[in-house]
Enzyme design. Sequence first.
Site, mmCIF file in Angstrom:
data_model
loop_
_atom_site.group_PDB
_atom_site.id
_atom_site.type_symbol
_atom_site.label_atom_id
_atom_site.label_comp_id
_atom_site.label_asym_id
_atom_site.label_seq_id
_atom_site.Cartn_x
_atom_site.Cartn_y
_atom_site.Cartn_z
ATOM 1 N N SER A 151 -22.849 -49.621 -50.122
ATOM 2 C CA SER A 151 -22.599 -50.243 -51.429
ATOM 3 C C SER A 151 -22.524 -51.656 -51.295
ATOM 4 O O SER A 151 -21.854 -52.410 -50.510
ATOM 5 C CB SER A 151 -21.009 -49.897 -51.564
ATOM 6 O OG SER A 151 -20.568 -50.455 -52.674
ATOM 7 N N HIS B 200 -26.263 -48.262 -53.329
ATOM 8 C CA HIS B 200 -25.005 -47.835 -54.254
ATOM 9 C C HIS B 200 -24.550 -48.748 -54.948
ATOM 10 O O HIS B 200 -24.163 -49.998 -54.288
ATOM 11 C CB HIS B 200 -24.149 -47.089 -53.302
ATOM 12 C CG HIS B 200 -22.759 -46.511 -53.933
ATOM 13 N ND1 HIS B 200 -22.867 -45.102 -54.563
ATOM 14 C CD2 HIS B 200 -21.561 -46.753 -54.296
ATOM 15 C CE1 HIS B 200 -21.524 -44.818 -55.218
ATOM 16 N NE2 HIS B 200 -21.074 -45.945 -54.933
ATOM 17 N N ASP C 205 -21.510 -50.414 -57.398
ATOM 18 C CA ASP C 205 -20.358 -49.912 -57.660
ATOM 19 C C ASP C 205 -20.003 -50.790 -59.207
ATOM 20 O O ASP C 205 -19.816 -51.939 -58.931
ATOM 21 C CB ASP C 205 -19.128 -50.085 -56.814
ATOM 22 C CG ASP C 205 -19.050 -49.069 -55.801
ATOM 23 O OD1 ASP C 205 -19.040 -47.802 -56.241
ATOM 24 O OD2 ASP C 205 -19.329 -49.499 -54.629
ATOM 25 N N MET D 119 -17.287 -51.706 -62.105
ATOM 26 C CA MET D 119 -16.066 -51.326 -62.545
ATOM 27 C C MET D 119 -15.710 -52.271 -63.468
ATOM 28 O O MET D 119 -16.116 -53.682 -63.666
ATOM 29 C CB MET D 119 -15.310 -52.126 -61.135
ATOM 30 C CG MET D 119 -15.458 -51.311 -59.967
ATOM 31 S SD MET D 119 -14.221 -51.443 -58.666
ATOM 32 C CE MET D 119 -14.869 -50.953 -57.278
ATOM 33 N N HIS E 63 -22.853 -45.888 -59.658
ATOM 34 C CA HIS E 63 -21.325 -45.556 -59.879
ATOM 35 C C HIS E 63 -20.428 -46.048 -60.753
ATOM 36 O O HIS E 63 -20.151 -47.307 -60.538
ATOM 37 C CB HIS E 63 -20.919 -45.371 -58.619
ATOM 38 C CG HIS E 63 -19.332 -44.751 -58.263
ATOM 39 N ND1 HIS E 63 -18.701 -44.917 -57.174
ATOM 40 C CD2 HIS E 63 -18.757 -43.944 -59.173
ATOM 41 C CE1 HIS E 63 -17.431 -44.382 -57.420
ATOM 42 N NE2 HIS E 63 -17.481 -43.754 -58.664
ATOM 43 N N MET F 32 -17.493 -46.969 -62.608
ATOM 44 C CA MET F 32 -15.899 -46.727 -62.775
ATOM 45 C C MET F 32 -15.452 -47.476 -64.016
ATOM 46 O O MET F 32 -14.819 -48.540 -63.965
ATOM 47 C CB MET F 32 -15.304 -47.264 -61.560
ATOM 48 C CG MET F 32 -15.515 -46.538 -60.192
ATOM 49 S SD MET F 32 -15.404 -47.032 -58.599
ATOM 50 C CE MET F 32 -17.090 -47.730 -58.490
ATOM 51 N N MET G 239 -14.839 -38.870 -54.066
ATOM 52 C CA MET G 239 -14.279 -39.955 -53.345
ATOM 53 C C MET G 239 -13.132 -39.781 -52.383
ATOM 54 O O MET G 239 -12.252 -39.126 -52.501
ATOM 55 C CB MET G 239 -13.826 -41.162 -54.605
ATOM 56 C CG MET G 239 -14.723 -41.265 -55.541
ATOM 57 S SD MET G 239 -14.305 -42.873 -56.467
ATOM 58 C CE MET G 239 -14.216 -44.042 -55.066
ATOM 59 N N GLY H 275 -11.720 -48.536 -56.986
ATOM 60 C CA GLY H 275 -11.301 -49.706 -57.347
ATOM 61 C C GLY H 275 -11.713 -50.898 -56.146
ATOM 62 O O GLY H 275 -12.193 -52.152 -56.675
ATOM 63 N N PHE H 276 -11.740 -50.625 -55.050
ATOM 64 C CA PHE H 276 -12.039 -51.792 -53.869
ATOM 65 C C PHE H 276 -12.646 -51.162 -52.871
ATOM 66 O O PHE H 276 -12.551 -49.771 -52.516
ATOM 67 C CB PHE H 276 -10.626 -52.278 -53.540
ATOM 68 C CG PHE H 276 -9.829 -52.858 -54.523
ATOM 69 C CD1 PHE H 276 -10.100 -54.176 -54.893
ATOM 70 C CD2 PHE H 276 -8.790 -52.338 -55.485
ATOM 71 C CE1 PHE H 276 -9.457 -54.820 -56.177
ATOM 72 C CE2 PHE H 276 -8.214 -52.730 -56.530
ATOM 73 C CZ PHE H 276 -8.421 -54.103 -56.688
ATOM 74 N N GLY H 277 -13.561 -51.949 -52.409
ATOM 75 C CA GLY H 277 -14.133 -51.694 -50.903
ATOM 76 C C GLY H 277 -13.298 -51.672 -49.845
ATOM 77 O O GLY H 277 -12.082 -52.458 -49.921
ATOM 78 N N GLY H 278 -13.457 -51.319 -48.459
ATOM 79 C CA GLY H 278 -12.796 -51.839 -47.461
ATOM 80 C C GLY H 278 -11.366 -50.948 -47.302
ATOM 81 O O GLY H 278 -10.594 -51.373 -46.475
ATOM 82 N N ASP I 227 -17.759 -40.856 -50.933
ATOM 83 C CA ASP I 227 -17.773 -42.320 -51.457
ATOM 84 C C ASP I 227 -16.136 -42.753 -50.829
ATOM 85 O O ASP I 227 -15.394 -42.573 -51.513
ATOM 86 C CB ASP I 227 -17.961 -42.539 -52.573
ATOM 87 C CG ASP I 227 -17.900 -43.923 -53.040
ATOM 88 O OD1 ASP I 227 -18.136 -44.755 -52.213
ATOM 89 O OD2 ASP I 227 -18.279 -44.294 -54.392
ATOM 90 N N GLY J 283 -19.681 -49.073 -47.389
ATOM 91 C CA GLY J 283 -19.889 -50.508 -47.962
ATOM 92 C C GLY J 283 -19.724 -51.498 -46.630
ATOM 93 O O GLY J 283 -20.477 -52.028 -46.168
ATOM 94 N N SER J 284 -18.247 -51.599 -46.153
ATOM 95 C CA SER J 284 -17.942 -52.332 -45.240
ATOM 96 C C SER J 284 -18.679 -51.897 -43.791
ATOM 97 O O SER J 284 -18.801 -52.850 -43.125
ATOM 98 C CB SER J 284 -16.592 -52.335 -45.191
ATOM 99 O OG SER J 284 -15.898 -51.308 -45.841
HETATM 100 C C1 DX5 Z 1 -14.691 -47.781 -54.490
HETATM 101 C C2 DX5 Z 1 -16.176 -47.705 -54.382
HETATM 102 C C3 DX5 Z 1 -16.996 -47.241 -52.979
HETATM 103 C C4 DX5 Z 1 -16.615 -48.587 -51.941
HETATM 104 C C5 DX5 Z 1 -17.321 -48.154 -50.686
HETATM 105 O O1 DX5 Z 1 -14.201 -47.901 -55.483
HETATM 106 O O2 DX5 Z 1 -16.647 -46.643 -55.233
HETATM 107 O O3 DX5 Z 1 -18.207 -47.097 -53.018
HETATM 108 O O4 DX5 Z 1 -16.660 -49.663 -52.345
HETATM 109 O O5 DX5 Z 1 -17.106 -49.242 -49.853
HETATM 110 P P1 DX5 Z 1 -16.211 -48.898 -48.545
HETATM 111 O O6 DX5 Z 1 -17.221 -48.024 -47.565
HETATM 112 O O7 DX5 Z 1 -15.900 -50.055 -47.996
HETATM 113 O O8 DX5 Z 1 -15.141 -48.120 -48.686
HETATM 114 ZN ZN ZN Z 2 -18.819 -45.996 -55.353
#
Ligand code: DX5
Ligand code: ZN
Length: 214
Positions: free
Chosen positions: A7, A32, A34, A36, A65, A67, A136, A141-144, A174, A196-197
């Site tokens: 991501s 990927h 994201d 939002m 994706h 959101m 999911m 909403g957020f990575g990490g 995800d 992602g991270s």
């Molecule tokens: C969350 C996103 C994911 C996320 C993945 O809302 O849809 O795609 O950012 O990042 P990691 O792997 O860091 O959770």
């Molecule tokens: Zn995603």
Amino acid sequence: MIKVAPSILSADFCKMAEAVENLKTWNADIVHCDVMDGVYVPNITFGMPMVKALRRYTDMPLDVHLMITEPEKYVGQFCEAGADIVTFHPEVSKNARQALDAIRNCGKRCGVAVNADMPLEIALPYLEQIDLLVIMTVQAGFGGQSFMENCLEKARMADGIRRKGNLKFKIEIDGGVCPSNISLVKAAGADIAVAGSAVFKAENPAYAVRSMQI
Ligand code: DX5
Ligand code: ZN
């Protein structure tokens, strides 16, 4: 083998072109993206202009994706911008079936996403119509964020339904996926892992990608 879809949410937003070019050299399978809107989720990322801009820098599949609320208003524009796969959350769509058809009619792959706090039931009406089911393992909403293992039960159930009905959709997991939980993800029936991270923050991203392609 599981496909890895890093991501770009975890990449440096000032170097997005470089990020997608790196993904190719790291042998990732899918990009990927994201999207939002600050309404469906409490965060705002990027929209069609970013997808369109990235399209010029990569020939890898772009997995978008969404959101966002009322995704049916925008799916066509994301397809035109160069997405290869477009997924959205059906509970915020006024007409999910029509949105899936619209993506298909653009010649792209379509899917629905099940947020961590949503039951698999919200996706069941569409399983025959979709190419991709996103399960999911964090709240969107957020990575990490940390991986919620209990969400994998939905992937197992979906995999069971898929086998029984001889359905063709792929399962993508995800959120919070990393080399140490990838075997659980695979065992739950996943075909694609979003990370992602675990990729962008890794000391050796190519190694991180490879260690999840199991
Ligand atoms: C969350 C996103 C994911 C996320 C993945 O809302 O849809 O795609 O950012 O990042 P990691 O792997 O860091 O959770
Ligand atoms: Zn995603």
